[in-house]
Design a protein around this motif. Structure first.
Motif, PDB file in Angstrom:
ATOM      1  N   PHE A  74       0.848  -1.193   0.000  1.00 19.41           N
ATOM      2  CA  PHE A  74       0.000   0.000   0.000  1.00 19.41           C
ATOM      3  C   PHE A  74       0.886   1.246   0.000  1.00 19.41           C
ATOM      4  O   PHE A  74       1.995   1.240   0.531  1.00 19.41           O
ATOM      5  CB  PHE A  74      -0.898   0.018   1.238  1.00 19.41           C
ATOM      6  CG  PHE A  74      -1.833  -1.166   1.334  1.00 19.41           C
ATOM      7  CD1 PHE A  74      -2.378  -1.735   0.206  1.00 19.41           C
ATOM      8  CD2 PHE A  74      -2.166  -1.707   2.568  1.00 19.41           C
ATOM      9  CE1 PHE A  74      -3.239  -2.825   0.286  1.00 19.41           C
ATOM     10  CE2 PHE A  74      -3.027  -2.788   2.672  1.00 19.41           C
ATOM     11  CZ  PHE A  74      -3.559  -3.354   1.526  1.00 19.41           C
ATOM     12  N   ASP A 126       1.960   5.217   0.972  1.00 19.48           N
ATOM     13  CA  ASP A 126       1.989   5.946   2.244  1.00 19.48           C
ATOM     14  C   ASP A 126       0.635   6.588   2.535  1.00 19.48           C
ATOM     15  O   ASP A 126       0.180   6.610   3.692  1.00 19.48           O
ATOM     16  CB  ASP A 126       3.077   7.025   2.209  1.00 19.48           C
ATOM     17  CG  ASP A 126       4.480   6.432   2.200  1.00 19.48           C
ATOM     18  OD1 ASP A 126       4.624   5.250   2.585  1.00 19.48           O
ATOM     19  OD2 ASP A 126       5.427   7.144   1.818  1.00 19.48           O
ATOM     20  N   GLN A 172      -2.330   5.523   1.496  1.00 20.77           N
ATOM     21  CA  GLN A 172      -3.280   4.470   1.869  1.00 20.77           C
ATOM     22  C   GLN A 172      -3.050   4.006   3.304  1.00 20.77           C
ATOM     23  O   GLN A 172      -4.003   3.832   4.076  1.00 20.77           O
ATOM     24  CB  GLN A 172      -3.155   3.291   0.897  1.00 20.77           C
ATOM     25  CG  GLN A 172      -3.695   3.591  -0.493  1.00 20.77           C
ATOM     26  CD  GLN A 172      -3.362   2.495  -1.496  1.00 20.77           C
ATOM     27  OE1 GLN A 172      -2.311   1.851  -1.419  1.00 20.77           O
ATOM     28  NE2 GLN A 172      -4.259   2.272  -2.441  1.00 20.77           N
ATOM     29  N   TRP A 173      -1.789   3.828   3.685  1.00 14.59           N
ATOM     30  CA  TRP A 173      -1.492   3.426   5.054  1.00 14.59           C
ATOM     31  C   TRP A 173      -1.899   4.517   6.049  1.00 14.59           C
ATOM     32  O   TRP A 173      -2.315   4.229   7.171  1.00 14.59           O
ATOM     33  CB  TRP A 173      -0.006   3.106   5.212  1.00 14.59           C
ATOM     34  CG  TRP A 173       0.301   1.657   5.017  1.00 14.59           C
ATOM     35  CD1 TRP A 173       1.034   1.082   4.024  1.00 14.59           C
ATOM     36  CD2 TRP A 173      -0.121   0.572   5.865  1.00 14.59           C
ATOM     37  NE1 TRP A 173       1.085  -0.277   4.178  1.00 14.59           N
ATOM     38  CE2 TRP A 173       0.389  -0.621   5.302  1.00 14.59           C
ATOM     39  CE3 TRP A 173      -0.885   0.497   7.027  1.00 14.59           C
ATOM     40  CZ2 TRP A 173       0.168  -1.869   5.875  1.00 14.59           C
ATOM     41  CZ3 TRP A 173      -1.114  -0.755   7.596  1.00 14.59           C
ATOM     42  CH2 TRP A 173      -0.597  -1.911   7.028  1.00 14.59           C
ATOM     43  N   ILE A 198      -4.168   3.636   9.247  1.00 10.70           N
ATOM     44  CA  ILE A 198      -3.726   3.884  10.625  1.00 10.70           C
ATOM     45  C   ILE A 198      -4.691   4.830  11.334  1.00 10.70           C
ATOM     46  O   ILE A 198      -4.999   4.650  12.520  1.00 10.70           O
ATOM     47  CB  ILE A 198      -2.303   4.478  10.636  1.00 10.70           C
ATOM     48  CG1 ILE A 198      -1.307   3.473  10.042  1.00 10.70           C
ATOM     49  CG2 ILE A 198      -1.891   4.839  12.053  1.00 10.70           C
ATOM     50  CD1 ILE A 198      -1.183   2.188  10.810  1.00 10.70           C
ATOM     51  N   PHE A 221      -9.493  -2.032   6.533  1.00 11.42           N
ATOM     52  CA  PHE A 221      -8.956  -1.886   5.183  1.00 11.42           C
ATOM     53  C   PHE A 221     -10.069  -1.697   4.151  1.00 11.42           C
ATOM     54  O   PHE A 221      -9.956  -0.840   3.259  1.00 11.42           O
ATOM     55  CB  PHE A 221      -8.102  -3.108   4.832  1.00 11.42           C
ATOM     56  CG  PHE A 221      -6.853  -3.218   5.660  1.00 11.42           C
ATOM     57  CD1 PHE A 221      -5.666  -2.639   5.240  1.00 11.42           C
ATOM     58  CD2 PHE A 221      -6.861  -3.888   6.877  1.00 11.42           C
ATOM     59  CE1 PHE A 221      -4.511  -2.721   6.013  1.00 11.42           C
ATOM     60  CE2 PHE A 221      -5.717  -3.976   7.661  1.00 11.42           C
ATOM     61  CZ  PHE A 221      -4.542  -3.387   7.226  1.00 11.42           C
ATOM     62  N   PHE A 264       1.152  -7.476   7.856  1.00 10.88           N
ATOM     63  CA  PHE A 264       1.177  -6.055   7.500  1.00 10.88           C
ATOM     64  C   PHE A 264       2.472  -5.695   6.777  1.00 10.88           C
ATOM     65  O   PHE A 264       2.482  -4.821   5.908  1.00 10.88           O
ATOM     66  CB  PHE A 264       1.035  -5.194   8.753  1.00 10.88           C
ATOM     67  CG  PHE A 264      -0.283  -5.350   9.453  1.00 10.88           C
ATOM     68  CD1 PHE A 264      -1.464  -5.347   8.737  1.00 10.88           C
ATOM     69  CD2 PHE A 264      -0.337  -5.499  10.824  1.00 10.88           C
ATOM     70  CE1 PHE A 264      -2.685  -5.484   9.376  1.00 10.88           C
ATOM     71  CE2 PHE A 264      -1.544  -5.638  11.479  1.00 10.88           C
ATOM     72  CZ  PHE A 264      -2.727  -5.635  10.756  1.00 10.88           C
ATOM     73  N   ARG A 282       2.465  -5.828   3.216  1.00 11.93           N
ATOM     74  CA  ARG A 282       1.786  -4.693   2.588  1.00 11.93           C
ATOM     75  C   ARG A 282       2.560  -3.388   2.770  1.00 11.93           C
ATOM     76  O   ARG A 282       2.052  -2.324   2.438  1.00 11.93           O
ATOM     77  CB  ARG A 282       0.376  -4.549   3.162  1.00 11.93           C
ATOM     78  CG  ARG A 282      -0.595  -5.656   2.761  1.00 11.93           C
ATOM     79  CD  ARG A 282      -0.836  -5.675   1.265  1.00 11.93           C
ATOM     80  NE  ARG A 282      -1.959  -6.538   0.909  1.00 11.93           N
ATOM     81  CZ  ARG A 282      -2.386  -6.751  -0.337  1.00 11.93           C
ATOM     82  NH1 ARG A 282      -1.771  -6.162  -1.357  1.00 11.93           N
ATOM     83  NH2 ARG A 282      -3.401  -7.544  -0.581  1.00 11.93           N
ATOM     84  N   ARG A 311       4.305  -2.123   5.779  1.00 12.56           N
ATOM     85  CA  ARG A 311       4.481  -1.450   7.056  1.00 12.56           C
ATOM     86  C   ARG A 311       4.955  -2.440   8.117  1.00 12.56           C
ATOM     87  O   ARG A 311       4.346  -3.492   8.306  1.00 12.56           O
ATOM     88  CB  ARG A 311       3.159  -0.819   7.542  1.00 12.56           C
ATOM     89  CG  ARG A 311       2.870   0.559   6.978  1.00 12.56           C
ATOM     90  CD  ARG A 311       3.870   1.605   7.476  1.00 12.56           C
ATOM     91  NE  ARG A 311       3.528   2.938   7.038  1.00 12.56           N
ATOM     92  CZ  ARG A 311       3.839   3.447   5.858  1.00 12.56           C
ATOM     93  NH1 ARG A 311       4.507   2.707   4.983  1.00 12.56           N
ATOM     94  NH2 ARG A 311       3.503   4.677   5.550  1.00 12.56           N
ATOM     95  N   ILE A 364       3.900   0.846  12.452  1.00 10.11           N
ATOM     96  CA  ILE A 364       2.472   0.917  12.782  1.00 10.11           C
ATOM     97  C   ILE A 364       2.273   1.421  14.204  1.00 10.11           C
ATOM     98  O   ILE A 364       1.446   2.305  14.455  1.00 10.11           O
ATOM     99  CB  ILE A 364       1.814  -0.471  12.594  1.00 10.11           C
ATOM    100  CG1 ILE A 364       1.776  -0.822  11.099  1.00 10.11           C
ATOM    101  CG2 ILE A 364       0.396  -0.480  13.176  1.00 10.11           C
ATOM    102  CD1 ILE A 364       1.254  -2.204  10.805  1.00 10.11           C
TER     103      ILE A 364
END
Length: 278
Positions: free
Chosen positions: A73, A75, A77-78, A82, A108, A158, A161, A163, A168
């Motif tokens: 994903f 930055d 999207q993350w 988060i 998600f 994670f 994906r 991270r 996190i």
């Protein structure tokens, strides 16, 4: 250990990952891959960013090199993920305890993403072996090994994906800190008041109220023959052997209290109705 026993012992997120591999129609190849994973043919697994790099011992002397990855994903999207996590504290609490929340996928999907791949085609994998099939038994062995790692550490999923666990947790703490600071800035400044001032009571004016009551707050109900004094019963006056209390003393006290109760009730009613106000 049977396949059913293995599935029952796995965490749900780990089993969901392996269900993806079990959908592969070449069952014999999967059986060999499972044996490779269980018999120690996987010599090493390491992460390079979001990509998994592994060495698997096959029939040749030189181990085969395997790589496996998911589309990471961005930055942005993350950032959305988060932020959604931080709004639901149960997610952060469970992840910090090493447990994957049952409905983690909602975080998600709420942002148009999926933590799990939908098909094997969503997984990019390569092996240096001559087998043209994908996944080959060496790649399959890595699938199974990753399933075990997911059970031990859900953050590995994670990492595929993009991270890491540290990233996190750091992002969650930062968002939490920002929220606390924002709440503090919106709180009225009470430092100018004396300590515990909100608990101070002026005894001489406690029973006084100089403003008329809001009529909408007054509720008039039919009178009842039973009062709180009837519910409580007679006053239990103490008796002593040498100085016994007259049996009628309790009745006298109750009659007096009843009179006070009626007078107070009448005055309260008149005050509520603002009777006699100029």
């Amino acid at each position: 250990m049977t396949n059913y026993t293995l599935q029952a012992s796995r965490e749900w997120w780990s089993q969901q990952w392996l269900d993806l591999l079990d959908s592969y129609r070449f069952k014999k190849r999967l059986e060999r891959a499972r044996n490779y994973a269980r018999q120690g043919n996987v010599l090493s697994i390491e992460f390079k960013g979001a990509k998994v790099l592994a060495r698997v011992q096959g029939s040749e002397v030189e181990p085969y090199k395997v790589s496996l990855s998911l589309e990471p994903f961005s930055d942005e999207q993350w950032g959305y993920v988060i932020e959604t996590m931080s709004q639901r504290a149960i997610f952060a609490a469970k992840l910090l305890a090493g447990e994957m929340p049952q409905n983690i996928e909602e975080v998600f999907t709420a942002n148009g993403l999926s933590i799990f791949p939908f098909t094997l085609g969503d997984v990019q994998s390569q092996c240096s072996c001559p087998d043209k099939a994908n996944p080959c038994k060496h790649i399959g062995a890595i699938y199974y090994q990753l399933g075990d790692r997911f059970s031990e550490d859900p953050f590995v999923l994670f990492q595929l994906r993009g991270r890491t666990k540290e990233q996190i947790i750091s992002d969650l703490r930062q968002l939490r800190s920002q929220k606390i600071e924002a709440d503090i800035s919106e709180t009225p400044d009470i430092q100018q008041s004396p300590p515990h001032s909100k608990y101070l009571v002026k005894i001489d004016s406690f029973w006084q109220y100089h403003e008329p009551l809001e009529s909408s707050l007054v509720v008039i109900t039919p009178s009842s023959s039973e009062t709180i004094l009837d519910v409580l019963g007679s006053v239990p006056l103490a008796k002593e052997e040498e100085n016994a209390v007259n049996p009628t003393s309790s009745d006298l006290v109750m009659n007096s209290l009843n009179k006070v109760y009626r007078d107070v009730s009448q005055k309260a009613f008149m005050a509520a109705m603002n009777v006699g106000a100029s």
